[in-house]
Design a protein around this motif. Structure first.
Motif, PDB file in Angstrom:
ATOM      1  N   HIS A 287      -0.341  -8.944  16.193  1.00 41.45           N
ATOM      2  CA  HIS A 287      -0.375  -7.577  16.715  1.00 41.45           C
ATOM      3  C   HIS A 287       1.014  -6.980  16.865  1.00 41.45           C
ATOM      4  O   HIS A 287       1.250  -5.836  16.506  1.00 41.45           O
ATOM      5  N   CYS A 288       1.959  -7.771  17.430  1.00 41.95           N
ATOM      6  CA  CYS A 288       3.273  -7.183  17.705  1.00 41.95           C
ATOM      7  C   CYS A 288       4.411  -7.912  17.005  1.00 41.95           C
ATOM      8  O   CYS A 288       5.554  -7.480  17.053  1.00 41.95           O
TER       9      CYS A 288
ATOM     10  N   CYS B  85       2.682  -9.050  24.057  1.00 41.87           N
ATOM     11  CA  CYS B  85       1.686  -7.969  24.173  1.00 41.87           C
ATOM     12  C   CYS B  85       0.388  -8.435  24.840  1.00 41.87           C
ATOM     13  O   CYS B  85      -0.505  -7.628  25.074  1.00 41.87           O
TER      14      CYS B  85
ATOM     15  N   SER C 265       5.802 -10.783  17.698  1.00 37.27           N
ATOM     16  CA  SER C 265       6.706 -11.644  18.460  1.00 37.27           C
ATOM     17  C   SER C 265       6.321 -13.114  18.288  1.00 37.27           C
ATOM     18  O   SER C 265       5.204 -13.441  17.895  1.00 37.27           O
TER      19      SER C 265
ATOM     20  N   CYS D 108       2.772 -13.411  16.440  1.00 35.87           N
ATOM     21  CA  CYS D 108       1.656 -12.599  16.926  1.00 35.87           C
ATOM     22  C   CYS D 108       1.280 -11.577  15.854  1.00 35.87           C
ATOM     23  O   CYS D 108       2.129 -10.824  15.384  1.00 35.87           O
TER      24      CYS D 108
ATOM     25  N   CYS E 164      -0.594 -13.669  23.302  1.00 39.71           N
ATOM     26  CA  CYS E 164       0.794 -13.360  23.005  1.00 39.71           C
ATOM     27  C   CYS E 164       1.571 -13.166  24.309  1.00 39.71           C
ATOM     28  O   CYS E 164       1.135 -12.456  25.203  1.00 39.71           O
TER      29      CYS E 164
HETATM   30 ZN    ZN Z   1       1.929  -9.733  20.494  1.00 41.53          ZN
END
Ligand code: ZN
Ligand code: ZN
Length: 593
Positions: A446-447, A461, A449, A444, A458
């Motif tokens: 953004h985060c 998140c 994971s 991901c 995701c």
């Molecule tokens: Zn994420």
């Protein structure tokens, strides 16, 4: 009332597993026993032990009759509710019924049933308006605590996949809901054969001629269109003729032969080559009366050859069958086992059952079902240990000559966390949690994971993850972006003065190159490298944290290469921005046709 039959040990185990499960849980459950394992005895014993009303349903009247007869052999009376058998009696404590008849007379089932047993339960679909679901719903209205038990030899269906979600040995079959929640007991075919409960199959390669269905297009479940199959077979009448001549030659030493044809036209053609007075043809269109007569004559050995198109795979029982000829494609181990299972029943004087597959299916009778479409013809089921939890997964994959797994197509570990093998508890207390280790993943942005390679959002998140196809499409539109189909990578120590700087070169099939560097003296860059490459080593089977450049160089032959690399133009060079691994979209990968 004593049992007239002593249950075989595994039948008793299946009964015990059922009692144990329903004592702890109201979730639906499945028992998996191979064809010929004596499911009707397990059902009879469960019915005998039940104190309240129970309903045993199945889809064919032969099985209704068979299950009822086994139960009555205990010296007790059970009712039959089946239009096909012209009986509609549901007043006894135990009722054996055909699913169609119950579904058509739901208003007559208003008593409180404690248990419904579904035989051949792989036919149950998850759809709410199916006959099975409507029956379960009706009984639930009169007892919210109704227990649901299914029995089958083949808990897997092309098109629907596994019929249950959790297995009692501590793994999941599906991340989605399925018609049944738990598999609580399962016995492999090999157990039955090696212990002499079933006849040994004599699996022989087709020597005379073979069909080759491999050129035909498959749908997403691995099935072929009937029209395509007919067209192909129409061109190979000589092959069919040669096959049937061989079948007849080998049948001289056999008592009864079942031939599984690919389509109705094919079955008719086959029937035409066989001796008329010894042959019966049964298709989905054969009417019930005629079908009963033909099967009767076959069982009485007045007919030797029984040609059919996938109608005699379940509920048909002629123990003297000792030759199975497979002339239809089968992509699933379950279906293959069902077909071969028709010839494995014990019978007096029967030593083995000849099985010849004329279609090059390459299905191994003893292999487990993988549960996914076979990705290519040379794939086989392989065992892959999870580096996270240690669970032994079965995925499609490839092995080398020594049997070592060199590649596999697994995505996420199927193991269940916190599994207590002794007590099989986790699955019964609540919905157990699946191990989150991923062999293939998309990170991901953004985060950070890890997500399934097809995930759109995701799991951690919940933000949108860019689809690789969109990434590629967008990059291809840009003048200052470069996209390469990566055909391989090479690694070098970047700089003689700096022994910790790694240079990776991505090679396109047409000779173009993109490069980037990772400085192993910098923890942040080391981390990115390990996330991209170290984590994906050996398809995620053996991830590694590299801390020094020389460790990476020593492993360079086994480092994974991305399928695409996207770079953007910086003043004087191309800066790598994305490396797309495990790509499955619509763009062609390097060297693909
Ligand atoms: Zn994420
Ligand atoms: Zn795991």
């Amino acid at each position: 009332m004593n049992a007239p039959f002593k249950l075989r040990p595994y039948q008793q185990e299946a009964v015990d597993a059922t009692l144990k499960h329903f004592r702890k849980s109201a979730d639906s459950a499945v028992i998996v026993l191979p064809t010929g394992a004596g499911k009707s005895l397990v059902i009879a014993e469960l019915a005998r032990l039940a104190r309240r009303k129970i309903l045993v349903v199945t889809h064919v009247k032969e099985l209704v009759e068979q299950n009822h007869a086994k139960y009555q052999s205990y010296g007790v009376q059970g009712g039959i509710f089946s239009a096909g058998l012209k009986r509609k009696d549901n007043q006894h404590q135990v009722t054996f019924a055909s699913v169609q008849s119950v579904a058509a007379n739901l208003e007559q089932f208003k008593d409180e049933y404690s248990l419904i047993i579904i035989d051949e339960c792989h036919r149950v679909s998850g759809e709410e308006d199916s006959q099975y679901q409507r029956i379960i719903e009706q009984l639930r209205q009169h007892n919210t605590g109704l227990k649901v038990l299914g029995l089958t030899a083949t808990p897997y269906r092309l098109g629907m996949g596994w019929i249950y979600r959790y297995h009692y040995r501590g793994f999941v079959r599906s991340e989605e809901d399925k018609p049944f929640v738990h598999c609580i007991y399962e016995l492999p075919l090999i157990y039955m054969i090696s212990r002499g409960y079933l006849t040994k199959p004599d699996l022989v390669d087709a020597t005379v001629a073979q069909y080759d269905f491999s050129a035909l297009a498959q749908n997403r479940f691995g099935e072929y269109a009937e029209k395509d199959v007919n067209e192909l077979l129409g061109k190979h009448q000589r092959v069919t003729r040669a096959i049937i001549e061989q079948v007849m030659e080998l049948a001289v030493e056999r008592q009864a032969v079942m031939i599984f044809a690919a389509t109705v036209d094919h079955a008719k053609e086959i029937t035409g080559y066989l001796p008329h007075e010894q042959t019966a043809l049964i298709t989905g269109a054969t009417d019930q009366g005629e079908r009963d007569t033909l099967i009767q004559r076959f069982k009485q050995r007045q007919l030797k050859y029984l040609v059919n198109v996938s109608v005699l795979t379940t509920g048909f029982d002629a123990p003297h069958v000792d030759f199975i000829a497979i002339l239809r494609p089968t992509q699933s181990v379950s279906l293959y086992q069902q077909i071969v299972g028709r010839g494995l029943r014990l019978d007096e004087g029967k030593k083995d059952c000849l099985v010849i597959d004329y279609t090059g299916n390459n299905v191994n009778l003893y292999h487990p079902e993988v549960g996914e479409k076979k990705p290519n013809s040379d794939s086989e089921p392989v065992q892959v240990l999870c580096p996270g939890c240690g669970f032994a997964n079965i995925f499609w994959g490839k092995t080398d000559a020594a049997g070592q797994v060199i590649e596999h197509y697994g995505r996420r570990c199927h193991g269940l966390l916190g599994w207590d093998e002794e007590n099989e508890t986790a699955a019964h207390e609540q919905r157990p949690e699946q191990c989150d280790y991923r062999f293939r993943f998309k990170e991901c942005p953004h985060c950070g994971s890890e997500n399934d390679i097809a995930a759109r959002n995701c799991q951690q998140c919940k933000k949108a993850i860019i689809d690789p196809d969109d990434q590629l499409r967008d990059a291809l539109k840009l003048k200052d972006a470069m996209v390469i189909r990566c055909a391989g990578i090479t690694l070098n120590a970047n700089d003689r003065n700096n022994t910790s700087k790694l240079k990776i070169t991505y090679h396109a099939e047409d000779g173009e190159e993109l490069c980037e560097s990772f400085d192993f003296s910098k923890p942040a860059q080391r981390k990115v490298f390990n996330k991209l490459f170290g984590r994906r080593l050996a398809n995620g089977q053996a991830p590694q944290e590299f801390s020094r450049l020389d460790e990476v160089l020593a492993m360079q032959a086994v480092l994974p290469a991305p399928d695409f690399v996207i770079a953007r133009k910086k003043k004087h060079y191309w800066q790598v921005q994305e490396r797309i691994f495990d790509y499955q979209g619509s763009y062609r990968k390097a060297y693909e046709a």
